[in-house]
Design an enzyme around this catalytic site. Structure first.
Site, PDB file in Angstrom:
ATOM      1  N   SER A 117       0.843  -1.192   0.000  1.00 20.25           N
ATOM      2  CA  SER A 117       0.000   0.000   0.000  1.00 20.25           C
ATOM      3  C   SER A 117       0.876   1.238   0.000  1.00 20.25           C
ATOM      4  CB  SER A 117      -0.908   0.022   1.239  1.00 20.25           C
ATOM      5  OG  SER A 117      -1.586   1.262   1.350  1.00 20.25           O
ATOM      6  N   TYR A 149      -1.386  -0.557  10.429  1.00 18.83           N
ATOM      7  CA  TYR A 149      -1.566  -0.863   9.006  1.00 18.83           C
ATOM      8  C   TYR A 149      -0.375  -0.364   8.196  1.00 18.83           C
ATOM      9  CZ  TYR A 149      -3.619  -0.979   4.334  1.00 18.83           C
ATOM     10  OH  TYR A 149      -3.858  -1.226   3.008  1.00 18.83           O
TER      11      TYR A 149
END
Length: 249
Positions: free
Chosen positions: A135, A148
């Site tokens: 990501s 995350y």
């Protein structure tokens, strides 16, 4: 990709389903892996032939071992480590240890376990592709998303190092870093951020997408197309591909 078999984790919805559709459309056999039987079955039914599903918990070593055994007669030449969870939206000091560990168990440990399970066959055959879905959030600050972001940076680090370990055997390892992808996960994040900050959901979304040059999120189908494009570049190894509508790291 005709004749190639691809294992796609997190295949029951979202990016996993989109990646499966893209690979299947190019002739690959796709094996969807996840925990929700109903979702996996629905995606598989929509694909028709050359598609099947198996349940597994990517964070559990015994479950991944069972998956490998179930596919012992299948020459898996493409592995897409897509399974992941977003984790909490909160300041680091408010995040519980269990929530932190769960994010790393799925996003990082899961990637490690799947690579450990299916790389030996690729190395023995001297060919194969691993694409780890990371990501852009692993490469730039994103307040209140520390577990995350840290987990996705770990996936990028795992990718670059693993590429040098297995590249000499003819196996290519790369990562794909999407920006915010339109869909239920981002809608959840916008709701949580709005609740945390006292803003509206629309304002939370706009603040996020305004960081992208194109002023929008990418789509699930664009992520699927990117995986196909990466697999069509046999000279690519150890790369991290940014697909973020211009969201600068």
């Amino acid at each position: 990709m005709t004749g190639r078999s691809a294992v796609i984790t997190g295949g029951g919805s979202g990016l996993g389903a989109a990646i499966a559709r893209s690979l299947h459309s190019q002739g690959a056999e796709v094996i969807l892996v996840g925990r929700d039987e109903a979702k996996l079955a629905a995606v598989t039914a929509g694909l028709g032939s050359r598609a099947r599903w198996l349940t597994a918990d990517v964070s559990d070593a015994a479950s991944v071992d069972a998956l490998r055994e179930a596919l012992a007669d299948t020459e898996v030449s493409i592995l897409v480590n897509n399974a992941g969870i977003p984790g909490p939206v909160a300041a680091l000091t408010d995040i519980e240890v269990g929530d932190w560990d769960e994010v790393f168990a799925v996003n990082v440990r899961g990637t490690y376990l799947l690579c450990k399970a299916f790389l030996p066959g690729m190395i023995e055959r001297g060919d194969g592709d691993v694409i780890n879905v990371a990501s852009v959030s692993g490469k730039r600050p994103l307040a209140h998303r520390t577990p995350y972001c840290a987990s996705k940076m770990a996936v990028i680090g795992l990718t670059s190092t693993l590429a040098f370990e297995v590249g000499p055997s003819g196996v290519r390892v790369n990562s794909l870093s999407p920006g915010p992808v339109a869909g239920p996960r981002m809608e959840r994040n916008f709701r949580l951020e709005a609740a945390r900050s006292g803003s509206s959901v629309d304002d939370a979304e706009q603040a996020f997408v305004s960081r992208a040059a194109l002023g929008r999120m990418v789509t699930e189908d664009e992520v699927g197309a990117a995986v196909v494009a990466m697999l069509g570049m046999p000279g690519m190894c150890g790369a991290d591909v940014d697909l973020s509508a211009g969201m600068v790291a």
